[in-house]
Motif scaffolding. Structure first.
Motif, PDB file in Angstrom:
ATOM      1  N   ILE A 133      -9.570 -18.792 -10.033  1.00  0.00           N
ATOM      2  CA  ILE A 133      -7.969 -18.647 -10.546  1.00  0.00           C
ATOM      3  C   ILE A 133      -7.819 -17.308  -9.653  1.00  0.00           C
ATOM      4  CG2 ILE A 133      -9.587 -19.462 -12.900  1.00  0.00           C
ATOM      5  CD1 ILE A 133      -9.722 -16.307 -13.217  1.00  0.00           C
ATOM      6  N   ASP A 134      -5.901 -17.397 -10.559  1.00  0.00           N
ATOM      7  CA  ASP A 134      -4.898 -16.766 -10.159  1.00  0.00           C
ATOM      8  C   ASP A 134      -5.238 -15.527  -9.996  1.00  0.00           C
ATOM      9  OD1 ASP A 134      -2.611 -15.214  -9.093  1.00  0.00           O
ATOM     10  OD2 ASP A 134      -1.641 -17.154  -9.525  1.00  0.00           O
ATOM     11  N   LEU A 135      -5.506 -14.993  -8.619  1.00  0.00           N
ATOM     12  CA  LEU A 135      -6.015 -13.242  -8.980  1.00  0.00           C
ATOM     13  C   LEU A 135      -5.003 -12.587  -9.968  1.00  0.00           C
ATOM     14  CD1 LEU A 135      -7.887 -11.349  -7.599  1.00  0.00           C
ATOM     15  CD2 LEU A 135      -6.152 -10.870  -5.385  1.00  0.00           C
ATOM     16  N   LYS A 136      -3.546 -12.968  -9.831  1.00  0.00           N
ATOM     17  CA  LYS A 136      -2.770 -12.444 -10.984  1.00  0.00           C
ATOM     18  C   LYS A 136      -3.264 -11.459 -12.502  1.00  0.00           C
ATOM     19  CE  LYS A 136      -0.070 -15.779 -12.496  1.00  0.00           C
ATOM     20  NZ  LYS A 136       1.200 -16.760 -12.227  1.00  0.00           N
ATOM     21  N   TYR A 137      -4.107 -12.915 -13.207  1.00  0.00           N
ATOM     22  CA  TYR A 137      -4.703 -12.637 -14.045  1.00  0.00           C
ATOM     23  C   TYR A 137      -6.159 -11.808 -14.721  1.00  0.00           C
ATOM     24  CZ  TYR A 137      -2.267 -17.277 -14.585  1.00  0.00           C
ATOM     25  OH  TYR A 137      -1.337 -18.396 -15.309  1.00  0.00           O
ATOM     26  N   ILE A 138      -6.875 -11.856 -12.927  1.00  0.00           N
ATOM     27  CA  ILE A 138      -7.789 -10.830 -13.438  1.00  0.00           C
ATOM     28  C   ILE A 138      -7.110  -9.302 -12.904  1.00  0.00           C
ATOM     29  CG2 ILE A 138      -9.435  -9.639 -11.736  1.00  0.00           C
ATOM     30  CD1 ILE A 138     -10.404 -12.766 -10.766  1.00  0.00           C
ATOM     31  N   LEU A 139      -6.256  -9.287 -12.314  1.00  0.00           N
ATOM     32  CA  LEU A 139      -5.566  -7.542 -12.366  1.00  0.00           C
ATOM     33  C   LEU A 139      -4.694  -7.378 -13.897  1.00  0.00           C
ATOM     34  CD1 LEU A 139      -4.242  -7.961  -8.628  1.00  0.00           C
ATOM     35  CD2 LEU A 139      -6.262  -6.924  -9.713  1.00  0.00           C
ATOM     36  N   ARG A 140      -4.761  -8.638 -14.349  1.00  0.00           N
ATOM     37  CA  ARG A 140      -3.908  -7.729 -15.118  1.00  0.00           C
ATOM     38  C   ARG A 140      -4.910  -7.257 -16.507  1.00  0.00           C
ATOM     39  NH1 ARG A 140       0.017 -11.899 -19.506  1.00  0.00           N
ATOM     40  NH2 ARG A 140       0.452 -10.210 -20.884  1.00  0.00           N
ATOM     41  N   LEU A 198     -15.115 -10.406 -19.005  1.00  0.00           N
ATOM     42  CA  LEU A 198     -15.579 -11.945 -19.420  1.00  0.00           C
ATOM     43  C   LEU A 198     -14.692 -12.601 -20.242  1.00  0.00           C
ATOM     44  CD1 LEU A 198     -19.484 -11.838 -19.609  1.00  0.00           C
ATOM     45  CD2 LEU A 198     -18.262 -12.363 -17.440  1.00  0.00           C
ATOM     46  N   THR A 199     -14.355 -12.362 -21.361  1.00  0.00           N
ATOM     47  CA  THR A 199     -13.828 -13.306 -22.316  1.00  0.00           C
ATOM     48  C   THR A 199     -11.880 -13.505 -21.524  1.00  0.00           C
ATOM     49  OG1 THR A 199     -14.955 -11.651 -24.600  1.00  0.00           O
ATOM     50  CG2 THR A 199     -12.113 -12.959 -24.123  1.00  0.00           C
ATOM     51  N   HIS A 200     -12.422 -12.585 -21.686  1.00  0.00           N
ATOM     52  CA  HIS A 200     -10.428 -12.152 -19.888  1.00  0.00           C
ATOM     53  C   HIS A 200     -10.384 -13.121 -19.010  1.00  0.00           C
ATOM     54  CE1 HIS A 200      -6.920 -11.061 -18.967  1.00  0.00           C
ATOM     55  NE2 HIS A 200      -7.195 -11.138 -17.487  1.00  0.00           N
ATOM     56  N   ILE A 201     -11.432 -13.475 -18.514  1.00  0.00           N
ATOM     57  CA  ILE A 201     -11.442 -14.712 -17.618  1.00  0.00           C
ATOM     58  C   ILE A 201     -11.480 -15.996 -17.669  1.00  0.00           C
ATOM     59  CG2 ILE A 201     -12.790 -15.362 -15.196  1.00  0.00           C
ATOM     60  CD1 ILE A 201     -13.906 -12.317 -14.387  1.00  0.00           C
ATOM     61  N   ILE A 202     -12.042 -16.340 -19.042  1.00  0.00           N
ATOM     62  CA  ILE A 202     -12.816 -17.348 -20.030  1.00  0.00           C
ATOM     63  C   ILE A 202     -11.360 -18.485 -20.221  1.00  0.00           C
ATOM     64  CG2 ILE A 202     -13.515 -18.617 -21.863  1.00  0.00           C
ATOM     65  CD1 ILE A 202     -15.759 -16.479 -21.318  1.00  0.00           C
ATOM     66  N   GLN A 203     -10.080 -16.658 -20.757  1.00  0.00           N
ATOM     67  CA  GLN A 203      -8.778 -17.348 -21.371  1.00  0.00           C
ATOM     68  C   GLN A 203      -8.156 -17.167 -19.718  1.00  0.00           C
ATOM     69  OE1 GLN A 203      -7.702 -14.053 -23.873  1.00  0.00           O
ATOM     70  NE2 GLN A 203      -9.311 -14.246 -25.339  1.00  0.00           N
ATOM     71  N   SER A 204      -7.988 -16.744 -18.941  1.00  0.00           N
ATOM     72  CA  SER A 204      -7.384 -16.508 -18.136  1.00  0.00           C
ATOM     73  C   SER A 204      -7.420 -18.191 -17.401  1.00  0.00           C
ATOM     74  CB  SER A 204      -7.909 -15.724 -17.213  1.00  0.00           C
ATOM     75  OG  SER A 204      -6.770 -14.601 -17.868  1.00  0.00           O
ATOM     76  N   TYR A 205      -8.913 -18.807 -17.137  1.00  0.00           N
ATOM     77  CA  TYR A 205      -8.969 -20.075 -16.982  1.00  0.00           C
ATOM     78  C   TYR A 205      -8.723 -21.086 -17.438  1.00  0.00           C
ATOM     79  CZ  TYR A 205     -11.935 -23.967 -15.485  1.00  0.00           C
ATOM     80  OH  TYR A 205     -11.933 -25.185 -15.236  1.00  0.00           O
ATOM     81  N   PHE A 206      -8.321 -20.815 -18.938  1.00  0.00           N
ATOM     82  CA  PHE A 206      -7.672 -22.264 -19.182  1.00  0.00           C
ATOM     83  C   PHE A 206      -6.036 -22.045 -19.474  1.00  0.00           C
ATOM     84  CE2 PHE A 206     -12.049 -21.814 -22.059  1.00  0.00           C
ATOM     85  CZ  PHE A 206     -11.956 -23.160 -21.483  1.00  0.00           C
ATOM     86  N   LYS A 207      -6.092 -20.635 -19.385  1.00  0.00           N
ATOM     87  CA  LYS A 207      -4.509 -20.279 -18.997  1.00  0.00           C
ATOM     88  C   LYS A 207      -4.073 -20.868 -17.606  1.00  0.00           C
ATOM     89  CE  LYS A 207      -0.067 -18.804 -19.034  1.00  0.00           C
ATOM     90  NZ  LYS A 207       0.924 -19.816 -19.970  1.00  0.00           N
ATOM     91  N   GLY A 208      -4.529 -21.185 -16.376  1.00  0.00           N
ATOM     92  CA  GLY A 208      -4.440 -20.927 -15.523  1.00  0.00           C
ATOM     93  C   GLY A 208      -4.479 -22.956 -15.459  1.00  0.00           C
ATOM     94  N   ILE A 209      -5.454 -23.648 -15.864  1.00  0.00           N
ATOM     95  CA  ILE A 209      -5.411 -25.172 -15.406  1.00  0.00           C
ATOM     96  C   ILE A 209      -3.707 -26.216 -16.234  1.00  0.00           C
ATOM     97  CG2 ILE A 209      -7.701 -24.895 -15.332  1.00  0.00           C
ATOM     98  CD1 ILE A 209      -7.582 -26.345 -18.351  1.00  0.00           C
ATOM     99  N   THR A 210      -3.298 -24.554 -16.328  1.00  0.00           N
ATOM    100  CA  THR A 210      -1.734 -25.675 -17.434  1.00  0.00           C
ATOM    101  C   THR A 210      -0.824 -24.614 -16.503  1.00  0.00           C
ATOM    102  OG1 THR A 210      -2.027 -23.790 -19.747  1.00  0.00           O
ATOM    103  CG2 THR A 210      -2.973 -26.493 -19.536  1.00  0.00           C
ATOM    104  N   GLN A 211      -1.045 -23.365 -15.803  1.00  0.00           N
ATOM    105  CA  GLN A 211       0.203 -23.117 -15.311  1.00  0.00           C
ATOM    106  C   GLN A 211       1.194 -23.483 -14.793  1.00  0.00           C
ATOM    107  OE1 GLN A 211      -1.127 -20.265 -11.968  1.00  0.00           O
ATOM    108  NE2 GLN A 211      -2.417 -21.400 -11.432  1.00  0.00           N
TER     109      GLN A 211
END
Length: 607
Positions: free
Chosen positions: A264-271, A336-349
């Motif tokens: 996933i995009d690194l910006k989601y993890i850093l956020r 873990l919660t943030h990465i799971i949410q970011s994964y679904f955000k990433g596939i619609t970005q």
């Protein structure tokens, strides 16, 4: 006088259980209390937001310093000084002993629904062993067939912008909203007939039952019964919990590392690690809820767990280790919660730049339900699904076993006549709780459990407030500091006591307000079964408290004022071990107090 004998008050003296044992290793107390941070019921609620470690870290540390660590020290003091569970330890002020019985009711109420947090991941664990995972993009098409299911748009069928515009060309709305479902959530819906559980959660929704979930629930209680059968004393259960907790923490670290490697995009993890002032402000209420989790899903477990410490165990430093360890667990949950949410955000970005079009994935219960689709997208999905759900099952079972262990020992400490029937009581309670938990095998039980969780949170917060009253105001600041100094050889600073007396109640009152509002919201959509359960398990125990106070006062002789004062004074409040007990009396200058009457047989005591 340091304390009075029960015999002087005309009641049966407290009989300590000298065979209860101690932890196999001093650090086992730390492990057991850290495992209370595995609590999952709060973070599983739909309205719970916990996405920024940068925003949560600062308020968490403030709350930990202001009241979490001090209250943990107080609860540990009650258990370690008296060597008894959360019922008998209230002989520090007998008129409030009803709080112990209320906490017993809270623990049983929580355990009646908590098995769901083991049975749901166990269900996913079993299905993860199939050659094709049912909620993977390959497997979902095998059961998503005719009927309304064909109209469900899920994350494996995400269209591009051109296709979406073609399908919505006749729409008159200026803004177009497209919501995709998560296959692992849709799979969970199928075990209840395909209904959308997370959307159709009104109290009048049709009642449906899942036999798959029933089997998993019975299996979970069977595992718990097997643990108590094989690890039948304190030393054995201590070793079991130590290795089980280490296993769970190891699996948590492994899963955390694997999720960090998701594409996933690194910006989601850093956020997650960077917080704005708004993030900090929004995280405060949820952080307060998190710090309450430090005391476990019930109430009083810390008191009972501390009662297995040796008398001189340094509970002050241990309390810091426990809270820091739990903070690490909460942060891992957040990542873990943030990465799971970011994964679904990433596939619609790729839709973010499309004007007047808002596309999102409608995920629910990230750690339990939505995580399945993320795991299915990994390399070796079966392996990682088995590891992840095994971790969730183990964490839930550890929490239940720890809570049950504290309940059992508290009952045996208080009721001497039940000690000879230990096996029957243990398995009788397990059977009763297993029967009560069958309701969570229904769609109503799975969705509406949060109403009971909020009710228990209200009761837990009220009990903590009353604990401050009992120890720091009725028993007294000076005597509390004196006992701590005698037990540990170090002083509990007066400024810490003043924070507990004047600042901590404000924080707890704020949490009490949050829990009342949340409970009102949850009960507004809950079923009638949950309303009735709340009356019997939450409301009635508080009616019992003043009734028990009146009963205690009537059992004491003298005028009303004298009776009330005598009932507030500590009763049989001394270290159980003879050597520490003699040193305590000598240090307090009360060598004239004798306790031969406590050693008399029951037949010679006037009840």
């Amino acid at each position: 006088m340091v304390y009075e004998s029960s015999y002087d008050s005309g009641r049966r003296p407290f009989k300590p259980d000298l065979t209860r044992g101690y932890w196999a290793a001093p650090s086992d107390f730390i492990y057991a209390c850290i495992s209370l941070g595995f609590r999952m019921d709060l973070i599983s609620m739909s309205w719970f937001i916990y996405q920024r470690m940068g925003g949560a870290m600062f308020p968490y540390i403030i709350c930990m310093v202001l009241f979490v660590v001090p209250i943990m020290v107080m609860q540990s003091f009650m258990g370690q000084f008296s060597s008894s569970g959360f019922i008998s330890s209230f002989r520090i002020s007998p008129i409030f002993k009803g709080l112990g019985y209320i906490s017993l009711g809270v623990n049983l109420a929580v355990l009646s629904y908590y098995c769901m947090f083991a049975s749901v991941p166990l269900l996913y664990l079993f299905h993860s062993m199939r050659p094709t995972i049912p909620w993977s993009c390959e497997g979902v098409e095998q059961w998503l067939t005719n009927g309304t299911s064909t109209d469900v748009e899920h994350s494996c069928r995400i269209k591009n912008a051109v296709e979406l515009n073609e399908t919505m060309i006749n729409s008159t709305d200026s803004y177009k909203y497209i919501a995709y479902e998560v296959p692992s959530v849709l799979f969970f819906n199928t075990i209840f007939g395909g209904e959308d559980l997370m959307e159709n959660y009104e109290y009048n929704s049709p009642f449906m039952f899942s036999w798959e979930l029933l089997v998993c629930t019975i299996l979970c209680w069977g595992i718990i019964a097997g643990v108590f059968f094989h690890f039948y004393n304190t030393e054995l259960i201590s070793k079991f919990l130590r290795y089980a907790i280490w296993t769970a923490l190891t699996l948590l670290v492994i899963c955390l590392i694997r999720f960090l490697l998701i594409d996933i995009d690194l910006k989601y993890i850093l956020r997650y690690f960077i917080a704005t002032p708004r993030d900090i402000a929004e995280s405060i209420p949820n952080t307060i809820l998190f710090v309450v989790s430090a005391f476990g899903p019930g109430w009083g477990s810390v008191i009972t767990l501390a009662s297995f410490n040796h008398f001189k165990t340094n509970i002050m430093s241990y309390s810091w280790f426990i809270c820091i360890g739990q903070m690490g667990i909460f942060m891992a949950y957040g990542i873990l919660t943030h990465i799971i949410q970011s994964y679904f955000k990433g596939i619609t970005q790729h839709f973010d730049d499309v004007e007047n079009l808002y596309v999102y994935v409608n995920h629910h219960w990230p750690l339990y339900l939505s995580s399945g689709s993320v795991l299915a997208a990994m390399t070796w999905p079966n392996l990682w699904s088995i590891i992840f759900y095994a971790m969730l099952v183990l964490m839930a079972l550890i929490t239940m076993i720890t809570c049950l262990f504290s309940v059992y020992q508290s009952i045996f400490d208080e009721f001497e006549m039940l000690r000879s029937r230990r096996t029957e009581i243990i398995f009788g309670i397990i059977g009763f709780l297993a029967l009560m938990s069958l309701y969570t095998c229904s769609n109503h039980g799975v969705i509406f459990f949060s109403a009971m969780s909020m009710d228990s949170l209200f009761t837990q917060t009220s009990l903590n407030l009353l604990l401050l009253l009992v120890i720091l105001w009725i028993y007294g600041r000076v005597r509390f500091q004196r006992d701590i100094e005698f037990m540990l050889g170090q002083r509990f600073s007066t400024w810490k006591v003043n924070i507990l007396r004047f600042v901590a109640p404000i924080c707890l009152c704020l949490l009490l307000l949050i829990s009342v509002i949340a409970a009102f919201f949850e009960h507004s959509v809950a079923s009638i079964v949950l309303h009735v359960a709340a009356v019997f398990l939450i409301v009635l125990p508080w009616i019992f408290l003043p009734g028990y106070m009146i009963y205690i006062i009537l059992q004491t002789s003298g005028s009303f004022c004298i009776r009330f004062k005598r009932c507030c004074r500590p009763l049989d409040w001394y270290p159980v071990e003879l050597e520490e007990r003699q040193q305590y009396e000598e240090a307090m200058g009360n060598m004239d107090i004798t306790h031969q009457l406590n050693e008399m047989e029951n037949s010679e005591i006037v009840a």
